[in-house]
Design an enzyme around this catalytic site. Structure first.
Site, short mmCIF file in Angstrom:
data_model
loop_
_atom_site.label_atom_id
_atom_site.label_comp_id
_atom_site.label_asym_id
_atom_site.label_seq_id
_atom_site.Cartn_x
_atom_site.Cartn_y
_atom_site.Cartn_z
N CYS A 1 -25.91 22.22 22.06
CA CYS A 1 -25.22 22.73 21.12
C CYS A 1 -26.18 22.09 20.25
O CYS A 1 -25.76 22.98 18.80
CB CYS A 1 -24.14 22.69 20.76
SG CYS A 1 -23.34 23.95 22.01
N HIS B 1 -29.20 9.93 20.55
CA HIS B 1 -29.83 10.66 21.61
C HIS B 1 -29.58 9.57 22.32
O HIS B 1 -30.25 8.55 22.69
CB HIS B 1 -31.25 11.27 22.37
CG HIS B 1 -31.13 12.15 23.37
ND1 HIS B 1 -30.65 11.54 24.64
CD2 HIS B 1 -31.76 13.41 23.88
CE1 HIS B 1 -30.51 12.31 25.92
NE2 HIS B 1 -31.28 13.32 25.20
N HIS C 1 -20.53 20.25 0.67
CA HIS C 1 -20.52 21.46 1.64
C HIS C 1 -20.97 20.19 3.17
O HIS C 1 -21.29 19.48 2.95
CB HIS C 1 -21.13 21.95 1.45
CG HIS C 1 -21.21 22.69 0.19
ND1 HIS C 1 -19.82 23.64 -0.09
CD2 HIS C 1 -22.24 22.86 -1.03
CE1 HIS C 1 -20.43 24.01 -1.50
NE2 HIS C 1 -21.31 23.42 -2.05
N HIS D 1 -20.65 21.73 13.87
CA HIS D 1 -20.37 22.75 14.54
C HIS D 1 -19.50 23.48 15.14
O HIS D 1 -18.58 22.77 15.48
CB HIS D 1 -21.51 22.02 15.69
CG HIS D 1 -21.23 22.75 17.18
ND1 HIS D 1 -21.68 24.02 16.97
CD2 HIS D 1 -20.61 22.47 18.31
CE1 HIS D 1 -21.22 24.02 18.12
NE2 HIS D 1 -21.62 23.49 19.74
N HIS E 1 -12.98 31.23 14.29
CA HIS E 1 -12.51 32.15 14.28
C HIS E 1 -13.17 33.60 14.16
O HIS E 1 -12.72 34.79 15.22
CB HIS E 1 -11.53 32.40 13.07
CG HIS E 1 -10.44 33.34 12.81
ND1 HIS E 1 -10.85 34.31 12.19
CD2 HIS E 1 -8.91 33.16 13.44
CE1 HIS E 1 -9.52 35.38 12.62
NE2 HIS E 1 -8.29 33.99 13.43
N ASN F 1 -17.73 29.99 19.41
CA ASN F 1 -18.62 29.36 19.83
C ASN F 1 -20.01 30.23 19.57
O ASN F 1 -20.28 30.38 21.41
CB ASN F 1 -18.07 27.91 20.60
CG ASN F 1 -19.68 27.40 20.92
OD1 ASN F 1 -20.69 27.06 20.47
ND2 ASN F 1 -19.10 26.26 21.77
#
Length: 476
Positions: free
Chosen positions: A208, A287, A371, A375, A404, A408
């Protein structure tokens, strides 16, 4: 470039001219003799200065501008509510498509509870093949889902910007689990007849957080290839990845993931600054896959019945928190004001040399960003980052509302969140945006943007048909 060199020497030339007006003939003769005697040295110095300045201009990092982006809005017939999902699941089990039909009915209650507590609304979207009974989990169905998403987003961003496909020199596409041959990048090349020397990349299996990785890769290529556009496309496939087994940890993904994708048009052309929405300030990639627990915390594998799904390890929350801390430690010095850096440094020294029990100081990132696009991986993930980063309800509104409304959508969720912020009219010139995404591997990646103007939503913003409903209250 040459005009810039002239401008640099203009004050010096003016000063010399003014001084020369007051020089006597004897002074000029002495100056002439000096120049004649040191002509070679002065020539070498001048050439070196001009050459150095030229090399600097040619090799300095080119600014990367986000001209525009577009998020795919699935058609209304693909919408699905929680009650409809549960009816659908029961029919699938009765038809024998689910492993061990008739057994483990408690799993139905488990799925229903996950759906009710997930933070997803009643108007998310699943692909056409999963609306069908029996299910159509074919390669053709998977291709159709991803092609519709990709081309829908790319069509819109090209239409909104007026950029010709022939002007695109770089293409980066990411999809974690669906990577057919020819590649998704090749589908785009073929559809839009992109030029033969296109620099195309297809990123797979990166989870993701791959949306930020794709932006970072495009940025690197834009530093090498001058005066061109880069098209970045982020998506995921649901048709091929519906899990039909009885492993609880694998069933969670069925409850969260939904159809979605985004296309982002980047540029390193100077004149595009006038029309671009944002300038890319930083990308930070972390990572931790060298650690075995990070490597194994989210794995696509066979379950005990030989059915493929994504297994989530109990180490996932710990791994995510650790990887996030590393990312924050790297990003903080780049974006935080000096006083926050000092507080962090003082706390670190005290913990290291005086009292190891002192809690780590979490910098106030609200001083660095206006802002936040976290994710929308799930309600728990947003809750955790809201708590750890000490964010307000408004700071995480875009993430919660995206979860909502769209669920995802994997690597594209951060773009639906940015589109939400634009649609609400909150993006002002100079505002700083932090996109942060976590994914398997384990990876935590950040991108930082600066608004170049008061940004208005582009045509076909995915929120324009429902913005009046948001924000909504999320049941606890």
């Amino acid at each position: 470039m040459y005009s810039s060199v002239k401008l640099c020497f203009l004050p010096l030339m003016a000063a010399i001219a003014m001084k020369a007006c007051r020089l006597s003939s004897q002074d000029l003769h002495i100056f002439y003799l000096y120049v004649e005697k040191n002509f070679t040295s002065l020539t070498i110095f001048s050439i070196s200065l001009i050459l150095g300045w030229t090399l600097y201009i040619m090799n300095r990092p080119k600014p990367v501008y986000l001209v525009d982006f577009s998020c795919y809005l699935p058609p209304s017939h693909l919408r699905i509510s929680v009650p409809k999902i549960m009816r659908h699941v029961r029919v699938i089990r009765e038809q024998g498509m689910w492993a061990k039909t008739g057994e483990h009915d408690y799993l139905m209650d488990f799925v229903e509870k996950i759906l009710e507590r997930s933070g997803l609304g009643q108007e998310t979207h699943i692909p056409e093949g999963l609306h069908c009974l029996p299910l159509e989990q074919t390669m053709a169905g998977s291709r159709k889902e991803t092609t519709d998403v990709i081309l829908g987003a790319v069509d819109n961003v090209l239409r909104n910007t007026g950029v010709s496909p022939s002007d695109i020199g770089i293409l980066v596409v990411n999809s974690s689990t669906f990577n057919p041959t020819p590649s998704l990048a090749t589908i785009i090349v073929n559809k839009y007849k992109l030029r033969d020397n296109i620099k195309s990349l297809n990123l797979g299996g990166m989870g993701c957080s791959a949306g930020v990785i794709a932006i970072d890769v495009a940025k690197s290529l834009l530093q090498v290839h001058r005066n061109t556009y880069a098209l970045v496309v982020s998506t995921e496939n649901i048709t091929q990845n519906l899990y039909l087994g009885n492993n609880k940890s694998m069933l969670v993904t069925n409850c969260l993931f939904r159809v979605g994708g985004a296309a982002i048009l980047l540029s390193n052309i100077s004149k595009d600054r006038k029309r671009a929405k944002y300038k890319l300030a930083h990308t930070v990639r972390v990572h931790t896959g060298s650690d075995d627990r990070s490597y194994g915390c989210a794995t696509q594998e066979d379950d005990e019945d030989g059915l493929v799904g994504v297994s989530l390890s109990k180490d996932l929350p710990m791994v995510a928190a650790r990887t996030l801390k590393i990312n924050i430690a790297t990003l903080g010095p780049l974006v935080l004001p000096m006083r926050e850096k000092l507080r962090f440094f003082v706390t670190f020294v005290k913990k290291k040399f005086i009292n190891p029990k002192i809690k780590h100081y979490m910098p106030d990132f609200k001083l660095a960003f206006e802002h936040f696009c976290i994710h929308a991986g799930g309600r728990a993930l947003i809750d955790e980052l809201e708590k750890n980063l000490n964010l307000s309800t408004l700071n995480v509104e875009a993430s919660r509302m995206t979860l909502h409304r769209f669920g995802n959508t994997s690597s594209s969720s951060i773009w639906y969140e940015l589109a939400y912020t634009e649609a609400k009219g909150r993006m002002k010139k100079g505002d700083r945006i932090w996109q942060i995404a976590l994914g398997s591997g384990f990876k935590c990646n950040s991108s930082v943007w600066v608004a170049l103007r008061n940004v208005k939503p582009s045509a076909n913003n995915p929120w324009e048909d429902c913005l009046h409903k948001y924000p909504v209250e999320i049941d606890v």
